[in-house]
Design an enzyme around this catalytic site. Structure first.
Site, PDB file in Angstrom:
ATOM      1  CD  GLU A  20      39.627  39.075  37.635  1.00 54.21           C
ATOM      2  OE1 GLU A  20      40.479  38.409  37.361  1.00 54.21           O
ATOM      3  OE2 GLU A  20      39.003  39.231  38.734  1.00 54.21           O
TER       4      GLU A  20
ATOM      5  CE1 TYR B 194      42.128  37.154  47.309  1.00 50.08           C
ATOM      6  CE2 TYR B 194      41.730  38.583  45.461  1.00 50.08           C
ATOM      7  CZ  TYR B 194      41.794  37.482  46.036  1.00 50.08           C
ATOM      8  OH  TYR B 194      41.470  36.422  45.210  1.00 50.08           O
TER       9      TYR B 194
HETATM   10 ZN   LIG Z   1      42.723  38.253  41.631  1.00 55.65          ZN
END
Ligand SMILES: [Zn+2]
Length: 625
Positions: free
Chosen positions: A315, A400
């Site tokens: 994050e 990702y």
């Molecule tokens: Zn992310």
């Protein structure tokens, strides 16, 4: 928070073109080619009793097309009471507005017609009086009994990808960036926070003012309110949580200041002021959400041993990839998530060590391989060729993990020194901009491929962007620790080593996870009971170990652990931790009914986004992953 969508073809011959349909956002009604929002001001009252936000949104918009007479905004389940348009200098004008036809996926367009008197204005101010619905897809409204303290209600938002429109009427697309300010009214004993300039020691009055001076895309609009308190971690970092979780949170995330300083040293200056964490109640549907200045986090990371803090690294890294340089459309999502996963990997190497980063890297690679098995090849490209809306398609975690491997591939080819310079240049050159995959490939070509000849070709890069699976020359992750654990799992399964001899005291959480996944598929109940007892799997405090174990429990119909599995499903609302267990139950051939009952018993405590992900497991066989 990831979703991707329908694409046409992805053969290399027709890939690297400039089809304008690729750069269009198919997930928004907003006519950003005619008008763009520069600033948003919100006045909101948090009504816990009715579970609605009520207030005003004031949008200051610039007119790009002088002939345009209509502004179209995104909404979902909003009650629009009135709309007033004003120009400088003519003041408020007669305005007509209309909610269009509702699309189940996109929501409802709000069309605002401008009178001719607005024709000469460069800028218009649109004031909208509105109220959200208790069914807002962004907002989680928790009664006191679903919070840690049990005494006060709690509200939190999740706007990514297209949920901001369910609490604010706005141009809900990452293609534009806006500044915002807000005044939020709550019951006086509660504190409100936003993705803005939160003041750690603010006085608790029930009226809170916010300013977000850096321009952000709409999916980073965020709000939470509850019995929140603050604890400092370092000079620039701290944590907000209910008092019952505050100490555990500050201790679990004590490395945040070090991560923050390391990230600045590696990726360039942090451009957002403070960096704080907000610990949400268990029903938060994701691991974390990179709301700028204030990452929202699931409490399932509170393992007691900092073993799951890679989510904080992730994050935090979004402060560069995603928040600073933003994907122009959701089709370019890998620019946010692939880059962030790579930066997370780099941070974990420095803050912890190479072994731990390698373990996490290999686990992610294995998850990617599972994704390749179940996801249609046409969605496996990093940048699928989306030219129309198709909400049914999905990319899983391909953006990702494949994105991460692509960037590791570049690092491997050019060496760390050259690639690190590229990273800081990239973030500095595109700061506060939005870009497409094609913009990125052009930049990469200019700044790396064409400068250092003979290392990689554009064609090699485009293979990652537009083709399924992994190219043959990808760098495959390895981890000595995990290889050893897999070997031990095989030996223990065959009875060649006793459970008591396993070196579990030396194992990381990641090693335990890998060990569980490597167990022989045909173990007896006695063997499963033995390994559960030896490793403490059913009673683990580590939510990722629990997830991994209970997937196996459900797949193998290991009934002695069903009670703890049910407890896990009640305890967590994070989609990643629960959905695969429901899927495994639904698919094991016997427990569809049980899965349905467990879901019905737990869903009241889940967020609407989690229910939307899990519900289809019981309705439509094709939706089962
Ligand atoms: Zn992310």
């Amino acid at each position: 928070m990831l979703f991707a969508s329908g694409i046409v073809a992805c053969s290399p011959e027709n890939a690297p073109d400039r089809d304008p349909a690729l750069a269009r956002d198919h997930y928004s009604f907003a006519n950003v080619e005619h008008f763009v929002t520069d600033h948003l001001h919100l006045v909101l009252r948090v009504d816990f009793e009715r579970e609605v936000l009520r207030g005003t949104a004031i949008l200051r918009m610039r007119q790009l097309d002088p002939d345009a007479r209509e502004i179209v905004l995104d909404t979902r389940d909003l009650t629009i009471e009135s709309v007033v348009v004003a120009t400088d200098p003519s003041g408020p004008l007669d305005t007509e507005f209309e909610l269009g036809e509702t699309d189940a996926y996109l929501g409802t367009p709000l069309a605002i017609r401008l009178p001719d008197a607005a024709a000469d204005a460069d800028a218009v101010t649109v004031t909208i009086y509105y109220e959200t619905s208790p069914d807002s897809t962004a907002l989680g409204w928790l009664p006191p009994e679903l919070t840690a303290g049990g005494e006060h209600p709690f509200l939190f938002s999740q706007s990514q990808a297209i949920h901001a429109r369910s609490w604010i009427p706005l141009q809900d697309t990452p293609a534009i960036r806006i500044n915002y300010s807000a005044r939020v009214h709550t019951p006086p004993e509660l504190l409100a926070v936003m993705s803005a300039d939160n003041v750690p020691d603010v006085e608790r009055t029930g009226v809170y003012e916010f300013e977000m001076p850096q321009p952000i895309p709409s999916y980073l609009m965020a709000i939470a309110a509850g019995n929140l308190h603050f604890a400092a971690i370092g000079d620039d970092t701290g944590v907000y949580a209910e008092p019952e979780l505050l100490e555990a949170s500050a201790s679990e995330f004590a490395d945040t200041q070090a991560m923050f300083e390391t990230a600045e040293a590696m990726f360039g200056p942090y451009q957002w002021g403070r960096y704080d964490l907000l610990i949400l109640p268990p029903s938060f549907p994701y691991g974390g959400m990179e709301n700028p200045r204030l990452s929202f986090l699931t409490p399932s990371l509170l393992a007691g041993d900092r073993s799951l803090v890679s989510v904080v690294a992730h994050e935090l890294a979004h402060s560069w990839s995603g928040n600073l340089v933003t994907n122009k459309t959701w089709r370019d999502g890998w620019l946010n998530e692939g880059w962030t996963s790579y930066l997370e990997y780099r941070l974990m190497q420095v803050i912890y060590d190479e072994d731990r980063a390698a373990e996490e890297n290999l686990l992610n690679y294995e998850e990617l391989l599972l994704n390749f098995e179940r996801i249609d090849p046409k969605y496996q490209a990093l940048a699928p060729r989306i030219t129309e809306l198709d909400p049914e398609s999905g990319q899983g975690t391909i953006a990702y993990h494949k994105g991460n491997l692509f960037l590791q591939y570049l690092e491997h080819a050019y060496g760390r020194e050259i690639f690190d310079q590229f990273i800081t240049d990239y973030f500095s050159d595109f700061a506060f901009q939005v870009i497409t995959t094609e913009d990125f490939v052009d930049y990469l070509d200019q700044r790396l491929l064409s400068v250092h000849h003979g290392i990689l070709t554009r064609e090699q890069v485009e293979r990652w962007m537009y083709e399924p699976g992994l190219p043959d020359d990808a760098v495959i992750p390895t981890s000595r620790n995990l290889d050893d654990a897999a070997e031990l799992a095989a030996m223990w399964s065959r009875g060649e080593v006793d459970a008591a001899e396993l070196p579990v005291a030396d194992w990381s959480a990641q090693t335990t996870i890998h060990f569980i996944n490597a167990l022989d598929p045909d173990l007896s109940t006695e063997k499963l009971v033995e390994i559960d007892r030896t490793l403490g799997l059913s009673d683990t405090k580590n939510a990722e170990i629990g997830r991994t174990w209970f997937i196996q429990v459900a797949k193998r119909r290991h009934e002695p652990a069903y009670e703890q599995m049910a407890e896990h499903l009640r305890k967590f609302g994070r989609v990643r931790l629960i959905r695969p267990i429901y899927v495994a139950l639904a698919e094991n051939g016997h427990d569809m009914q049980l899965a349905r009952e467990l879901f019905d018993a737990a869903r009241g405590a889940y967020h609407p986004i989690a229910n939307a992900y899990i519900g289809p497991v019981f309705e439509d066989d094709d939706a089962v992953e």
